[in-house]
Design a protein around this motif. Structure first.
Motif, PDB file in Angstrom:
ATOM      1  N   ILE A   7      53.338  41.159  35.452  1.00 33.88           N
ATOM      2  CA  ILE A   7      54.482  40.332  35.092  1.00 33.88           C
ATOM      3  C   ILE A   7      55.709  41.219  34.984  1.00 33.88           C
ATOM      4  O   ILE A   7      55.698  42.228  34.267  1.00 33.88           O
ATOM      5  N   VAL A   8      56.733  40.850  35.739  1.00 28.45           N
ATOM      6  CA  VAL A   8      57.971  41.637  35.765  1.00 28.45           C
ATOM      7  C   VAL A   8      59.157  40.686  35.690  1.00 28.45           C
ATOM      8  O   VAL A   8      59.049  39.506  36.038  1.00 28.45           O
ATOM      9  N   GLN A   9      60.262  41.242  35.244  1.00 33.36           N
ATOM     10  CA  GLN A   9      61.482  40.443  35.217  1.00 33.36           C
ATOM     11  C   GLN A   9      62.329  40.833  36.420  1.00 33.36           C
ATOM     12  O   GLN A   9      62.672  42.002  36.606  1.00 33.36           O
ATOM     13  N   ILE A  10      62.632  39.845  37.262  1.00 33.45           N
ATOM     14  CA  ILE A  10      63.436  40.089  38.459  1.00 33.45           C
ATOM     15  C   ILE A  10      64.674  39.208  38.368  1.00 33.45           C
ATOM     16  O   ILE A  10      64.546  37.985  38.204  1.00 33.45           O
ATOM     17  N   GLU A  11      65.828  39.818  38.471  1.00 32.52           N
ATOM     18  CA  GLU A  11      67.092  39.086  38.353  1.00 32.52           C
ATOM     19  C   GLU A  11      67.090  38.203  37.106  1.00 32.52           C
ATOM     20  O   GLU A  11      67.462  37.014  37.155  1.00 32.52           O
ATOM     21  N   GLY A  12      66.589  38.769  36.024  1.00 30.16           N
ATOM     22  CA  GLY A  12      66.636  38.060  34.749  1.00 30.16           C
ATOM     23  C   GLY A  12      65.543  37.036  34.520  1.00 30.16           C
ATOM     24  O   GLY A  12      65.461  36.442  33.448  1.00 30.16           O
ATOM     25  N   THR A  13      64.671  36.840  35.529  1.00 32.74           N
ATOM     26  CA  THR A  13      63.610  35.835  35.388  1.00 32.74           C
ATOM     27  C   THR A  13      62.235  36.502  35.442  1.00 32.74           C
ATOM     28  O   THR A  13      61.951  37.236  36.389  1.00 32.74           O
ATOM     29  N   PRO A  14      61.365  36.231  34.472  1.00 31.94           N
ATOM     30  CA  PRO A  14      60.021  36.815  34.537  1.00 31.94           C
ATOM     31  C   PRO A  14      59.170  36.094  35.580  1.00 31.94           C
ATOM     32  O   PRO A  14      59.165  34.853  35.636  1.00 31.94           O
ATOM     33  N   ILE A  15      58.480  36.865  36.373  1.00 27.58           N
ATOM     34  CA  ILE A  15      57.555  36.296  37.360  1.00 27.58           C
ATOM     35  C   ILE A  15      56.218  37.021  37.249  1.00 27.58           C
ATOM     36  O   ILE A  15      56.149  38.142  36.754  1.00 27.58           O
ATOM     37  N   ALA A  16      55.167  36.339  37.722  1.00 29.75           N
ATOM     38  CA  ALA A  16      53.822  36.925  37.692  1.00 29.75           C
ATOM     39  C   ALA A  16      53.371  37.159  39.127  1.00 29.75           C
ATOM     40  O   ALA A  16      53.357  36.233  39.942  1.00 29.75           O
ATOM     41  N   LEU A  17      53.028  38.416  39.414  1.00 28.80           N
ATOM     42  CA  LEU A  17      52.527  38.763  40.743  1.00 28.80           C
ATOM     43  C   LEU A  17      51.006  38.767  40.729  1.00 28.80           C
ATOM     44  O   LEU A  17      50.391  39.306  39.811  1.00 28.80           O
ATOM     45  N   SER A  18      50.418  38.220  41.768  1.00 29.41           N
ATOM     46  CA  SER A  18      48.963  38.266  41.898  1.00 29.41           C
ATOM     47  C   SER A  18      48.523  39.681  42.256  1.00 29.41           C
ATOM     48  O   SER A  18      49.342  40.539  42.590  1.00 29.41           O
ATOM     49  N   ARG A  19      47.223  39.920  42.235  1.00 26.74           N
ATOM     50  CA  ARG A  19      46.680  41.225  42.649  1.00 26.74           C
ATOM     51  C   ARG A  19      47.185  41.600  44.039  1.00 26.74           C
ATOM     52  O   ARG A  19      47.509  42.744  44.306  1.00 26.74           O
ATOM     53  N   GLY A  20      47.248  40.598  44.923  1.00 25.97           N
ATOM     54  CA  GLY A  20      47.695  40.849  46.291  1.00 25.97           C
ATOM     55  C   GLY A  20      49.202  40.989  46.417  1.00 25.97           C
ATOM     56  O   GLY A  20      49.707  41.314  47.489  1.00 25.97           O
ATOM     57  N   GLY A  21      49.943  40.724  45.350  1.00 26.62           N
ATOM     58  CA  GLY A  21      51.379  40.969  45.373  1.00 26.62           C
ATOM     59  C   GLY A  21      52.252  39.768  45.688  1.00 26.62           C
ATOM     60  O   GLY A  21      53.458  39.917  45.846  1.00 26.62           O
ATOM     61  N   PHE A  22      51.665  38.578  45.773  1.00 29.10           N
ATOM     62  CA  PHE A  22      52.547  37.418  45.940  1.00 29.10           C
ATOM     63  C   PHE A  22      52.878  36.855  44.559  1.00 29.10           C
ATOM     64  O   PHE A  22      52.153  37.088  43.583  1.00 29.10           O
ATOM     65  N   VAL A  23      53.990  36.143  44.476  1.00 25.26           N
ATOM     66  CA  VAL A  23      54.380  35.526  43.217  1.00 25.26           C
ATOM     67  C   VAL A  23      53.448  34.338  42.981  1.00 25.26           C
ATOM     68  O   VAL A  23      53.402  33.412  43.801  1.00 25.26           O
ATOM     69  N   CYS A  24      52.669  34.392  41.915  1.00 27.74           N
ATOM     70  CA  CYS A  24      51.712  33.311  41.626  1.00 27.74           C
ATOM     71  C   CYS A  24      52.486  32.154  41.002  1.00 27.74           C
ATOM     72  O   CYS A  24      53.008  32.282  39.888  1.00 27.74           O
ATOM     73  N   PRO A  25      52.555  31.015  41.690  1.00 28.84           N
ATOM     74  CA  PRO A  25      53.363  29.902  41.162  1.00 28.84           C
ATOM     75  C   PRO A  25      52.781  29.359  39.860  1.00 28.84           C
ATOM     76  O   PRO A  25      53.525  28.868  39.007  1.00 28.84           O
ATOM     77  N   PHE A  26      51.486  29.459  39.700  1.00 25.20           N
ATOM     78  CA  PHE A  26      50.846  28.954  38.484  1.00 25.20           C
ATOM     79  C   PHE A  26      51.158  29.860  37.293  1.00 25.20           C
ATOM     80  O   PHE A  26      51.738  29.415  36.291  1.00 25.20           O
ATOM     81  N   ALA A  27      50.799  31.131  37.397  1.00 25.20           N
ATOM     82  CA  ALA A  27      50.999  32.022  36.250  1.00 25.20           C
ATOM     83  C   ALA A  27      52.490  32.168  35.939  1.00 25.20           C
ATOM     84  O   ALA A  27      52.894  32.228  34.774  1.00 25.20           O
ATOM     85  N   THR A  28      53.322  32.219  36.984  1.00 26.13           N
ATOM     86  CA  THR A  28      54.766  32.335  36.761  1.00 26.13           C
ATOM     87  C   THR A  28      55.281  31.126  35.970  1.00 26.13           C
ATOM     88  O   THR A  28      56.039  31.274  35.009  1.00 26.13           O
ATOM     89  N   ASP A  29      54.839  29.954  36.391  1.00 27.30           N
ATOM     90  CA  ASP A  29      55.252  28.723  35.708  1.00 27.30           C
ATOM     91  C   ASP A  29      54.879  28.743  34.235  1.00 27.30           C
ATOM     92  O   ASP A  29      55.640  28.314  33.369  1.00 27.30           O
TER      93      ASP A  29
END
Lengths: 371, 371
Positions: free
Chosen positions: B91-113
């Motif tokens: 989980i990282v903050q990008i441009e002020g918004t926290p997002i969750a990256l999957s193991r494979g490196g895509f933004v997980c829409p579920f965990a991010t949400d």
């Protein structure tokens, strides 16, 4: 069975040898060739002795749904014979001597040696051209860990088909029975002659075989095309899994998943509930087999299975060991003993499984794996 | 963790994209790239947002023998943390918004949400560069059928490491604990600080986790090299087999044989006898899973698993479905419902397994197979 006529097999043999689809062998001075793969409609296991061709035993298709399978594939009444959990041989007389060919077409030193113990050989006097197709099964065999529950000692032979040299077809069932009866050849148990109306009766036989941990049935259509299908019990899959557990890493992993699938399909299709006892038996087969492997590794630093079998002639045991060593694809064959046992020679040897042995060695030493 | 510095990752990105080792993606207007394979020491899952690099979470090696494994790999005292049966996110903050990256490196829409439900986000105010490495686990997740027994509803998040953007290393354990404590981040259960003298104590913890059907432990060395190893319980393998049974033909068959081997090794190494109860549980996991698959097929002509998960924003559910459809390698994703559920949107969808569906269809129709 659409293999080419014997003259074509002979004509194509040089090219097959050249392309390594067939190979030359020798058994005690008897030279022969056999096809190691299906090739140009010549079935794997076809063997050539001089100008005599013994065709390979064809694959029999498996159905996993009894009623649908019979209805999809059978157009005429059919016989139901027991499928025996052993290894397939074709017995022929070559230059006056009966020999047993393996499924792959090599002369099996074990079955060949034991033929006089296993069947009356008089059939070759009356029918020198006959090819006796049979299963050799029992606890004391050099190839397989599983065996039918009703063969408690040594091995027995069960005839299920007759062919003729140079003919790529089975004798019709009635002719086969006439010959096996007259020469008192031991045959696979016969369960009768059925039509597609008799599915319930066949299912009842299958359930009985399942309870007895027997392998299943082969159906043979009473027609010129002599169509066949096999259908096995659920429990034999548990037996197979038990026997294969210490061989976990040498077999294709699909060996396991296929048998699980067959087990559940048998239960579902025959209306058997998944009981705690069935669950326990499956778990036991897998875990006790692996536990045994681990136990051997702990004590002896190797995972192996001990096989034993009896011979009439000592040199045939040595020929078998040589053969197994050449054919075992990395599995190590180690002789334990070869000694007199009454009228026979008793051979014991181990099949040492290198992959599981190596893996347990690595893991017990703390090896880290990345998966 | 020997990945190149961030500048090198940026320099090599065009070539990686060109060679299809990395790909460009977009999540709601946020463009990024991620490495889909390990490549030139850049770990799979490394994601690049503009000029910021979030390194992939490294593989942790598995030992299958506790004492030998620890002795072979650890040179200093180590912490033992619980391994949670879920999916890995960074989980990282990008441009002020926290997002969750999957193991494979895509933004997980579920965990991010769901991030605001799962952890206090204040940590990013004080540490905008932090990368929170965590497991998301629970029955209601879109990826996995198995989950920890102590998460009975929805999902929870368990932090186990902290990294920083542009830095390919973990924060030392004490620094991590200081930050997770201060920001009350939910962490994986901590079992203590041990040396190689404490194997008996660790084994006792493992046996307790095994009885509770929990997954196992991760060991983290208290040293600059921050060496790690994981060791899992026997029972979690039974859970995995149960979850995978209806997925029998889509997974590599080794999935099954590996877990059987791990199960028996856990029992042997920890002196657990193979009991009838263990046998029954293993058999049950395999047979009930397959029975369920067969049952679904009989009623609906398809083998599937229903997944459910909750979202704060409806559009993230649709983005997840799109993503799963693109990433599912032939497994069909079918939406069942997406509707209001209190403060959330509840998504239910099926993963339809084409191989087992097709095979059961063929076999139930009586198809003959040659094996």
């Amino acid at each position: 069975m659409t293999a080419p006529p014997p003259q074509t097999v002979l004509d194509q043999l040089p090219e097959a040898l050249d392309k390594k689809k067939a190979r030359q062998r020798r058994f005690k001075g008897l030279a022969y060739c056999h096809f190691i793969d299906d090739w140009r409609h010549i079935p794997r296991g076809t063997a050539v002795f001089g100008r005599q061709v013994v065709y390979g035993y064809p694959h029999i298709g498996r159905v996993l749904a009894l009623e649908a399978g019979l209805k999809a594939h059978f157009r005429a009444p059919f016989w139901a014979e027991e499928k025996i959990n052993g290894f397939n041989v074709r017995i022929v007389q070559i230059e006056g001597t009966p020999i047993a060919l393996s499924r792959g077409g090599f002369v099996c030193p074990f079955a060949t040696d034991r033929l006089p113990d296993l069947m009356p050989l008089s059939v070759f006097e009356e029918h020198p051209e006959i090819v006796v197709c049979a299963e050799v099964a029992g606890p004391d065999n050099p190839y397989l860990e599983s065996f039918p529950p009703f063969v408690r000692h040594d091995v027995r032979l069960f005839v299920f088909d007759l062919m003729q040299k140079d003919h790529n077809r089975f004798l019709p069932c009635r002719d086969k029975t006439e010959i096996t009866d007259r020469h008192t050849l031991p045959t696979v148990p016969q369960y009768g002659y059925f039509t597609l109306e008799n599915v319930a009766e066949i299912r009842a036989i299958m359930l009985r075989l399942n309870e007895q941990w027997r392998e299943g049935l082969v159906f043979k259509e009473d027609s010129d095309r002599n169509h066949r299908a096999k259908y096995v019990t659920g429990n034999v899959n548990i037996d197979d899994l038990r026997a294969a557990a210490d061989n976990l890493l040498e077999l294709p992993a699909e060996y396991f998943t296929n048998r699980l699938l067959r087990l559940i399909l048998f239960a579902e299709e025959n209306g058997l509930p998944v009981t705690p006892e069935m669950e326990r038996m499956l778990g036991e087969a897998l875990l006790q087999g692996l536990h045994g492997a681990f136990d051997k590794f702990s004590r002896e630093r190797k995972v192996y299975t001990t096989f034993r079998c009896r011979f009439r002639e000592k040199d045939n045991a040595e020929i078998l060991l040589d053969h197994l060593r050449r054919a075992s694809h990395g599995i190590k064959i180690q002789k334990r003993r070869l000694e007199r046992d009454g009228a026979h020679w008793l051979l014991e040897f181990d099949r040492i499984y290198p992959a599981l042995t190596g893996m347990l060695g690595d893991l017990m030493a703390g090896k880290m794996i990345y998966d």
